[in-house]
Structure formats: C-alpha cells, structure tokens
Design an enzyme around this catalytic site. Structure first.
Site, mmCIF file in Angstrom:
data_model
loop_
_atom_site.group_PDB
_atom_site.id
_atom_site.type_symbol
_atom_site.label_atom_id
_atom_site.label_comp_id
_atom_site.label_asym_id
_atom_site.label_seq_id
_atom_site.Cartn_x
_atom_site.Cartn_y
_atom_site.Cartn_z
ATOM 1 N N HIS A 133 37.602 44.750 31.932
ATOM 2 C CA HIS A 133 37.916 44.566 33.347
ATOM 3 C C HIS A 133 36.825 45.197 34.210
ATOM 4 C CE1 HIS A 133 40.349 43.969 36.928
ATOM 5 N NE2 HIS A 133 40.200 45.248 37.242
ATOM 6 N N ARG A 183 45.178 44.436 52.292
ATOM 7 C CA ARG A 183 45.105 44.824 50.884
ATOM 8 C C ARG A 183 44.218 43.887 50.080
ATOM 9 N NH1 ARG A 183 50.213 47.002 47.403
ATOM 10 N NH2 ARG A 183 49.219 47.086 45.371
ATOM 11 N N HIS A 196 36.646 40.982 42.342
ATOM 12 C CA HIS A 196 37.644 40.595 41.345
ATOM 13 C C HIS A 196 37.755 39.091 41.122
ATOM 14 C CE1 HIS A 196 38.662 44.783 41.402
ATOM 15 N NE2 HIS A 196 39.614 44.619 40.504
ATOM 16 N N LYS A 225 51.814 47.567 42.092
ATOM 17 C CA LYS A 225 51.661 46.261 41.454
ATOM 18 C C LYS A 225 51.812 46.421 39.939
ATOM 19 C CE LYS A 225 48.331 43.412 42.947
ATOM 20 N NZ LYS A 225 47.076 42.956 43.616
ATOM 21 N N GLU A 228 35.756 50.366 39.797
ATOM 22 C CA GLU A 228 36.712 50.330 40.911
ATOM 23 C C GLU A 228 36.338 51.351 41.981
ATOM 24 O OE1 GLU A 228 38.830 48.001 41.148
ATOM 25 O OE2 GLU A 228 39.131 47.298 39.090
ATOM 26 N N ASN A 249 40.325 43.248 46.553
ATOM 27 C CA ASN A 249 39.973 42.210 45.589
ATOM 28 C C ASN A 249 38.455 42.002 45.489
ATOM 29 O OD1 ASN A 249 41.381 40.548 43.782
ATOM 30 N ND2 ASN A 249 40.777 38.733 44.948
ATOM 31 N N GLU A 269 50.623 43.079 50.030
ATOM 32 C CA GLU A 269 49.446 42.225 49.997
ATOM 33 C C GLU A 269 49.551 41.023 50.921
ATOM 34 O OE1 GLU A 269 46.806 42.340 46.242
ATOM 35 O OE2 GLU A 269 48.046 40.581 46.053
ATOM 36 N N ARG A 281 67.984 44.918 36.018
ATOM 37 C CA ARG A 281 67.606 44.543 37.396
ATOM 38 C C ARG A 281 66.901 45.681 38.132
ATOM 39 N NH1 ARG A 281 72.715 41.886 37.356
ATOM 40 N NH2 ARG A 281 72.428 39.635 37.129
ATOM 41 N N HIS A 299 37.541 38.319 37.389
ATOM 42 C CA HIS A 299 38.608 37.690 36.619
ATOM 43 C C HIS A 299 38.133 36.442 35.898
ATOM 44 C CE1 HIS A 299 42.128 39.712 38.987
ATOM 45 N NE2 HIS A 299 41.672 40.461 38.009
ATOM 46 N N LYS A 325 42.339 53.696 48.237
ATOM 47 C CA LYS A 325 43.398 52.772 47.861
ATOM 48 C C LYS A 325 44.712 53.149 48.540
ATOM 49 C CE LYS A 325 45.635 50.028 44.511
ATOM 50 N NZ LYS A 325 45.538 49.301 43.269
#
Lengths: 359, 359
Positions: free
Chosen positions: B263, B239, B246, B141, B183, B243, B235, B119, B250, B225
């Site tokens: 990527h 934030r 992206h 993330k 990026e 994207n 997010e 956990r 994606h 960032k």
C-alpha cells in the site's frame, strides 16, 4: 389515498402507506433527482409478481435488477458477496440507491448490503409481505444469518423511506399472512389493547383475507412499532419490548427438532409460552391468558408444539443476542396490551413455560 | 507521557499517544468497569510480540484472544465468518468490547467485525504499525476486501478510543515503516507545509529508524488526519483530500503487472504521479515537483515503476469508490502543503502522468 407516517429519532424517515408500486418512480425523482442510479434487489418470486410494476415507474432512470432465490438461506454473507459482484458490474457507486423489494428476507439482506457496500449507500424498503409491512421494514434493523445464529451480523441502518403498497397482500399465501399476524398480535400485546380488541372482533374477516381489513390492520399495527422505534433507535431501551415471544420463538426456529417452523409460527408459539410464564408470575390473570390463547386459535396461529426436551430449548435461548452477562432477558405480557422486561426468570420457570406449550 | 488528542464530530473519541500496552487494562476498567468481556483480535506475528503485554493489564477481566494469519488476504468476508464463530464460542455479547491489536489489516478487519457483530459492539483500536498509528486507526473507516475491489464492504464506524504505544515501532521492519512514511508525506503534502519541512530536515534520522523522531513524526502526522476527519466524519467533504496519491496507488495495488506492491509503495508512486499531473496543470512549479520527488528519494520511498500499458492502469482507476457518475475524481497537490479536488482531468492527462512515473 397516500398516507405518511414518520419514524422519529436522529435518523428519521417517512413511511408511505397506500403507496403504489408504479408511483415509486415519481417519488424517487423528486427525492433524488433524475440522475441517480437504482439497484432493484428482489427474489425470483416477487420479481415475477411485481418487478414490472416498479420498473414501469423507473423507466426514465438507469435501473438494474438483481434477483436472488426465494429463501431464508439467502440471508448470508455468501449472498452479500454475490450482490457485491453484481453491483460492481452495474457500476453501482456512492450515489446509487438500493431498492429492497420483497419480504423480511429481502429487506434484511438488501438493506444490510446497502449498509456496507462502499461503506454505506442509501436504500429504500418496499415491503411486499404483511410481516415486512408491519414489522421488519420499520426500525432500520438489517442483518444476515450465520451458522451460529440468526441475524448475527447486521446493523442499525435506517432506510431513506419505506414505500408500502398494500395491494401486494392480495397475492400473499396464508402462511405468509400468518407470519405478519403473529407480529400484529405481538404489537397488540406489547402496547395496544385497542388493537387487541380490533383483531378479536375481526378475526373471521382477517382469516378470510379481507383486503381492506388487512390494510387497516397493518396500518394500525405498524403504528405501534413506529412509536416504539422512534423513541429508541438502537435498542438501548424500550425497543426490547418488541422482543415479546421472540426469545422463545428464535429457539424453536433454530432447534433441530422443529425444522421448517416459520418465524411467525415460532413467534406465535413464543407468545403462548410467554403468556403462560406471565400467568405463573401473576402478571396475567387466568382469563387474560385464555383470551390470548383464544385469539391465536381464532387466527389459526399455532400455540403448541410436539414435546421435546425443554432443557434443549432452554439452552438454545442462551444464544439470544439480547441476553446480558449470562442473564436471560425475557419480555412478558402484563395484562392485555402492556408488557415488561424480566431479567430474573429461573431456568426452572422457563422450562415450565415450554412444557405448557407442549401438545 | 500520556497525551490525548480528541477526534471531533458527532461520534468523537480520544486518541491516546505514548500510551503503554500494559496500561490499557487500567483505562478499560475506568471506562467500562470490571465486568465487561474483552475480545482481543490480532494476527499471529503481533500476538507473539505484544499479546502478552496487553493481556498482562487485562488479568482481572474475562478476556479471550483470537488470532488470524498475518496477511491482507484475511481482510475478507470469510474471515469475518470465522471470527463470528469464535466470538459466539467465547460468549461475546452486546456488552463485550473488541480490542483490535495490530496494523491496518487487523484494524480494518476487527473494526468491521465489531461494527456488524450483533449489529454492532464497541471496539478499541490499538495500532502497532506506523501506518495504523498515523492513518488507518483514525477516522473510523473499517472494511474488508472483495474480489472486485479493496475495501468494497465496510462502514464508517468510530472506535471508542485509539490506544497508541509508539514503542511498537521498534520491532517494525523497514517495509512497514515505509507504508507509514508514505502516508506521512501525503499528510504533509495535503495540509501541513511545516510537517513537510520537518520530514525534509530529519530524513536521515527517520531512515535510520530513530525511535524518538519516529514518535514525534507520527504524532505530528496523525494530527493532520485528526483535524480533517473531525470536520468530515463520513467523507462528504474535505476528507477526500486524504485520498491524494491513492487513486493512482490503488490502481497499482490491484494491477496484475505489479503484484506484491505494498500500500505504501502504491501511495508513494501515486504521490509522484499526482505531483507530475499537478505540475502539468500548473498547480506545482518545477521546483516544488523536484522537492517532492527528492523527499521521496531521501526516504527511500519508490517513485517509479517498470513501464506497462498506461491505459490498463487508467481503467483500473475507473473502479475507484470515490468516482461519481463516471467522472474520475482526483486529488492533486497545490504547491507544498496544500491540495485540491479536481474532477475534469482527461484520460489523456492521467495517462501522461502514469508515463512520467515509468522507469
């Protein structure tokens, strides 16, 4: 009448008692508006019994139903992968809400799924077993099992709310009631001497499945858990007390020699073992030990097992998540209604406690 | 010289720049004491290059090494299950600390593993690629992929610290530098016009893999960032600007017709598509669009693709996690060094943007 108990802490949430499955829709509408999408996750058996009642209240919303087989085996990464596939098909997005309808397995599985799907979406617990109502739906612990251990992968992830309809206890088989009763006795032993008295004086009615009494018992028992998890959201402190009986119980659940033992049976036998160890350490009098054993008997909860090698059980306890730096961390009862953490038990003492619960 | 940048928010953590892999041990000793157990997770390639340097500093501690193959395929629940098995074997417990040594795949995988094992146990990011240093190691993330989508299962789970040794850029192949540069250009376009100027004026040196310049570029880029994620940990707000490029990227990464696109290549082409859409909407002048395209060219970042059916790419964009209630949410550049969220783009407009980047 609808009753509300609040879990405190930085991520507090309400627990609704005497709530009705049909009434959930109205609550959700108020909380999330009419546009949210709901993903109802349950198992086949519970779906047959209760899905209709829940869906009735959700008629106005976009709601999709996913069912899994009724089995502890479903608490797995494999099922998480399957839920993901179905959730994507149903266009479940960040604003969707998972409804976890069922017992401890569904709560843990669907709760963990919601916790990691899209890096976390909201979920609501709708516990339908006594165990889930008094214990597993509260406190935000969710997880799946792994071949190497129960609940090995999971999170502390509080639900948005817990919606508890005690009428679901009516259809619950005795074996399931037993699972919940073991936790209830544990709660009494951990922190509530009056709850212990209450169970003692109503043991017959409880065993006869008296609906009203079970509801009162559940409400009282869950209050113990609420109090403790409110003070310790992430198990850094006193929450470990709720582990009473569990270090022993988990070993039984994973031991090959005791295949098929339920969580409640494991906990119940674990409580007896912990009580014996506590007596040996002078934390319980002979009389208090006898009172605990007698209560387990009255509730027809098991308190012993066929003999095996105590050493094997001891080594299974070494895998307990709560252990630290190789030390076994145990919770032991101190008199009736109090408990403490003990870190200096020798392997010898623990094996003796096991031997005391051998038939 | 060691430099420290702090990520803010309720779960803030330090990012150490110009840190040395050998020096990590001393930092860990100060932070976690001498008794902690460390689980170093990396891939085969990075292990060959750098594991020894890290382990050298960890000689005094109980440290175990787990390596996975060097592949995006490893970002899976299957690998999580395998890591769990090995971690249990190494007696990894709640007090253990995971060290994620590698690029974005390892950071996401090992970070997610640490987030759910028992956990949640603590972890440290040790990014070794430009992409990981300027982007994926920052912001907490973590995720694994699923057949239905990239990063479908994961969490927002901040590390204890990020330990960045820019010397690892020396061994980085150009294709990996490219991933990070895309990026970096994105960060400039999102929020830092001066970074855009900086890249423009040093494009040649960057392309020639000038070590000092790459470090300066990385430090500058990651600051963008850090600023954004400090304001929006989970997010819910600005934030999403990160994207940019992206949603388009994606789609390319998942499209059958573009198998093997990285990527960074996806993002780079995505930036070109977003810039074209922004020009069509009057958010960019013709000149600003040309400046962006020219910068991509100077850095040898791709900005177009062989034609396919724009409709297919459009439908792949429908699976984007950021979409809400069926609306496609896009980020578009506004001039150079600014960006905004746009929710009302028509399918027609988006398809036109795709067609603009067809060769």
């Amino acid at each position: 009448m609808l009753q509300q108990v609040n879990v405190g802490g930085s991520n507090g949430y309400p627990i609704f008692l005497n709530a009705s499955l049909e009434g959930l829709g109205a609550y959700l509408e108020e909380k999330f508006g009419v546009k949210a999408h709901y993903l109802l996750i349950t198992n086949n058996r519970v779906a047959n019994l209760y899905a209709e009642r829940v869906l009735k209240g959700l008629k106005e919303f976009r709601t999709d139903l996913i069912t899994v087989p009724d089995s502890e085996e479903e608490k797995s990464l494999t099922t998480i992968a399957r839920l993901t596939e179905e959730a994507v098909k149903f266009r479940t997005d960040r604003d969707s809400v998972v409804l976890a309808l069922g017992g401890g397995v569904i709560g843990d599985l669907a709760g963990f799924f919601a916790t990691i799907y899209y890096r976390g979406i909201r979920y609501i617990q709708i516990p339908t077993t006594l165990l889930a109502q008094v214990d597993s739906s509260i406190g935000g612990k969710v997880a799946v099992n792994h071949a190497c251990g129960k609940n090995l992968l999971g999170a502390f992830s509080p639900p948005q709310a817990v919606w508890t309809d005690f009428s679901t206890l009516r259809t619950l088989p005795w074996s399931e009631i037993q699972n919940g009763l073991a936790e209830t006795v544990k709660h009494a032993m951990v922190a509530d001497p009056e709850l212990f008295d209450f169970i003692e004086s109503h043991a017959d009615a409880i065993r006869n499945h008296d609906q009203d009494l079970l509801s009162r018992l559940a409400a009282r028992s869950l209050a113990v858990k609420v109090k403790i998890v409110s003070e310790d959201e992430k198990e850094h402190g006193i929450r470990i007390l709720l582990n009473l009986g569990h270090s022993f119980g988990h070993a039984l659940e994973t031991a090959d020699s005791y295949k098929g033992i339920s969580h409640g049976q494991g906990v119940s036998i674990g409580l007896a073992a912990a009580a014996n160890l506590a007596r040996d350490r002078g934390l319980l009098t002979e009389k208090e030990l006898a009172r605990i054993i007698s209560l387990l008997d009255k509730l027809k909860l098991p308190r012993n097992i066929p003999p095996c090698a105590a050493k094997d059980l001891l080594s299974l306890m070494a895998a307990d998540k709560k252990n630290k730096a190789g030390n076994k961390i145990l919770v032991l009862p101190v008199g009736i209604g109090k408990s403490m953490v003990v870190t200096d038990c020798t392997d010898q003492e623990i094996m003796q406690a096991w031997e005391k619960v051998f038939k």
